[in-house]
Design an enzyme around this catalytic site. Sequence first.
Site, PDB file in Angstrom:
ATOM      1  N   LYS A   1       0.861  -1.186   0.000  1.00 53.15           N
ATOM      2  CA  LYS A   1       0.000   0.000   0.000  1.00 53.15           C
ATOM      3  C   LYS A   1       0.897   1.235   0.000  1.00 53.15           C
ATOM      4  O   LYS A   1       2.073   1.177   0.376  1.00 53.15           O
ATOM      5  CB  LYS A   1      -0.933   0.009   1.208  1.00 53.15           C
ATOM      6  CG  LYS A   1      -0.287   0.124   2.562  1.00 53.15           C
ATOM      7  CD  LYS A   1      -0.006   1.512   3.038  1.00 53.15           C
ATOM      8  CE  LYS A   1      -1.219   2.386   2.897  1.00 53.15           C
ATOM      9  NZ  LYS A   1      -0.802   3.818   3.177  1.00 53.15           N
TER      10      LYS A   1
ATOM     11  N   THR B   1       9.709   1.371   1.379  1.00 49.81           N
ATOM     12  CA  THR B   1       8.545   2.170   1.034  1.00 49.81           C
ATOM     13  C   THR B   1       7.456   1.950   2.060  1.00 49.81           C
ATOM     14  O   THR B   1       7.553   1.094   2.912  1.00 49.81           O
ATOM     15  CB  THR B   1       7.992   1.781  -0.337  1.00 49.81           C
ATOM     16  OG1 THR B   1       6.951   2.702  -0.661  1.00 49.81           O
ATOM     17  CG2 THR B   1       7.403   0.389  -0.331  1.00 49.81           C
TER      18      THR B   1
END
EC number: 2.3.1.35
Lengths: 406, 406
Positions: free
Chosen positions: B180, B191
Site C-alpha cells: 500500500k 517504502t
Amino acid sequence: MNASPLARPFPAMPAIAGVGLRVARARYKAWDRCDLTFVTLAEGTSVAGVLTNSRCPSPEVEWCRQALVLGQARALVVNAGNSNAFTGHRGRAAVEAIAARTASAIGCVPSDVFVASTGVIGVPLPIDKAEAGLDAAFAAEPCGWEDAAATIMTTDTFAKGAVTTAVVDGRTVTLAGIIKGSGMIAPDMATMLGFIFTDAAVDPAFLQRAMTGANAQSFSCITVDGDTSTSDTVLAFATGAAGNAPLVDDDSDGADAFRAALADLCHQLAVLVVRDGEGATKLIEVQVTGADSDRSAHRIAMSIANSPLVKTAVAGEDANWGRVVMAVGKAGEPAERDRLSIRFGNTLVARDGLAVEGYDEAPVTAHLKGQEVEIGVDLGIGEGEATVWTCDLTHGYISINADYRS
Amino acid sequence: MNASPLARPFPAMPAIAGVGLRVARARYKAWDRCDLTFVTLAEGTSVAGVLTNSRCPSPEVEWCRQALVLGQARALVVNAGNSNAFTGHRGRAAVEAIAARTASAIGCVPSDVFVASTGVIGVPLPIDKAEAGLDAAFAAEPCGWEDAAATIMTTDTFAKGAVTTAVVDGRTVTLAGIIKGSGMIAPDMATMLGFIFTDAAVDPAFLQRAMTGANAQSFSCITVDGDTSTSDTVLAFATGAAGNAPLVDDDSDGADAFRAALADLCHQLAVLVVRDGEGATKLIEVQVTGADSDRSAHRIAMSIANSPLVKTAVAGEDANWGRVVMAVGKAGEPAERDRLSIRFGNTLVARDGLAVEGYDEAPVTAHLKGQEVEIGVDLGIGEGEATVWTCDLTHGYISINADYRS
C-alpha cells in the site's frame, strides 16, 4: 495573469548616481512589451555577484563568472523571454555579440559588460533581435526602476524592487535592487535574476564578501518549488558616486552599516520572489532552532519548505504537524523524535515528541487563515538555527506549469 | 474516490502454504471497513526486511528493527488509519500490547510478532480498539489476498498485489506480495507498507541479503512526492512449507532463481505504488545512463523524478526537455552540459548539449499522450546507470493533500 495575492506595491526608489536605466523591445517572444534592459554604470564601478551552482549553467552565467574576477563593470544587459541556456556555442556567441556591441557603444572592454537572460531553455538567443534591441535601448530615454523591474519579468506577476540606505564614512549611501523569479526557484547560492545598485564606493573584494554573506541569509534561504534554475544570477554594482572613502575591509568606516544594509536589501528582495511564487497564496516562514548546527538547521528548514505535503497542508489551512515531523525525519540530519517541538504561529502544537494535549486550536486556525504563516521547529539538541521562506503549493502552480509550453 | 487511471486489476494469487490471512474491523477511524490485517505464519518462518531511514520513525518501525535481528516470525499485524508515529511512550505501549496479545493467542514470544501501522501521524493508536480488533481477527474466517491488500489501504485507490515463482532445489516455490502507499512516497531504503510471503525455506540472513538487494532496485527507485514516510516498512516472510533444502548462501541450489524472483516481485510491487501515486495520470520511467557511477546516475534520476517542473510538464504532455536539463544541473553530480543527451520515448530531442534540430515531434507528442512516459538521459561521461519510476504532478495531488485533514 492576475497579480499574486501576496504582491506588494512597487516602492518609491530614488535614482542612484552613476546608474542609467533604459529598456527596449527586442521581441524575443511574440509579445509587445519591453524585454531588454540596458543599464549603464559610471567608470570605476565595482561589481560582485553570486551565480547558480547548477552543473548545466547558461552561457550568461559562465560569462559573468569570468568577468566577476576582474571586479569592474560599465554595463548590464538583461534579456527576458529566452534564457539562452543549453544552447552550446551559438548561445555563447550571442552573449559575446551583446558584450561586444555594448562595449563598442559606450567605450569599454567587453568584460566590463554583464549579461543575464531568463526565459525558455534550449533556444539560442537570436543575435539579430538582441542587436536590434540593444540599438533601440542605446537610443532610448532613461527610465525609472519600476520600468526596469517590469522589463526583466517572465512569469512574474508583479514588478519587484527594494531600497535601503546606510551611513558610510559620514555620507548616506543608497542601495537599490530589482529582482525577478517565480518558478524554478530553489537558489543554490543565488536566485533567478537580481540586480543591486549602490552609489557607495566599495572595493570589489569587499563587495564580494558582503554579497556572499548577504546571499547566505537571503537568496539561499528561499525556495518555491525546489527546482534550481540554470541561470540564477545576483549581481551588485557600486558606482562610487557618493564620494565616500572606499570600503575596503572590515575596519573601513561604515563597513558594518553597509553590510547590514546590503543584507537587509537582499532579504527584502528574496522575500519578494517568494511572494511571487507560482500559484502562491501564503508566504511561509520556517524557523528551525535547537539543531546540531546552523548548517543542519538550514537543511531541516529546507526539507520542510520543499515538502509538497507540508506546502499543500498550508494551502489547505491545515495545522498538519505530522507532515512537519515527516519532513524533519527525511532530512537526514541529527534529530531526536522525543525532543522535537513544533509550533504554528505562537501556538505550540507538539512538544517532546508528543501532541500538546488540548492546545487551543483557535489561534492556530486564525494564524493559518492569514497570508503569512510561521512554522517553528525546535530540535532540542543543540544551538543551530536557520530561517527560510517559501510559499504554499496550490492548484495555481499546477495550472501554470502543466499548461506552460516550451 | 475513483481508482487511479493507472490502476491494475488484482492478479490471481494462490495461497502460500504456512500463511493464514484474516481481516477485521478495529474501527481506527469512523469508517465501516476492515482496517486490521492479521497474518499467521508457520513455525520456523524466516523474516527479513527494510525499514525507513527517517530520523523520526514510528514505534512500529523501531519494534520491527529490533525483532528482525532474531530472524524468526509467527505473525504480522497491520493497522490502517493510524500510523501511531510521533506518539511517544503511548505509541510504544500500543505496539507492545498488540505483540503480547497476539503472542498469547497463537503461542509464541512477542518478538515473533511483527507490527506495522499506516495513517495519520501523532495520535496514539488506541489500545482498546486494537485489542478488540485483534480478538475479532483471531475469530475470523481466513480470507484471500485481495481482502488483505484492501485492508491495509489508506488513501490508496486500488488494492495492490503481485505474485511470481522460482524453481529452488527442484521445487517450484511461490512468492506473493501485497503493498500500500500513495502519498508520502520517497522511500529511503524502503517504502510505505509492503509484505512479501513465500513458501520457500530460506535462511534469515540470506533472505535479508536478497531483500536488501531487491530493495535497492525497486522500492528505493520510486518516488511520488519526494516525501519520506515515518513508517516505511517492507517485510519478507519465508515459511519453508515448500520443503526445499533451505537457501543459505549463494551456492545453494536455486539461490539465483530465488533472488531474481524476489527482485521481480519487488519491482512489480514498487511500480504498483507509483501507479497509485496521489493524483497520478501518467507513470514515468526515468532512465539515466553514461553517468560517473551508478550512485550518481541514481541521484540524477531522482532529481528528475522529484522535480515538480518536470512532473507538471509531463502532466501537460509537454516535451519540455529544458526542465530535464535543469533537474540534471541541480543534482550536484558530475555532468558536462555539452555531452548531455535527452530523449522522450525513443526520440532524441537534445544531443551534445543542443536541441536536435528538426526532430520529428509527432512520435514525441504521441508518446507523451500515453499513460506510460519514458525519459532517457545520457550524461556521456561514464558507465553509471540507473532507472527510477515516478508519476506526474497534477491538480489531483493538490486536491487530495490540501483537503486532507489531520
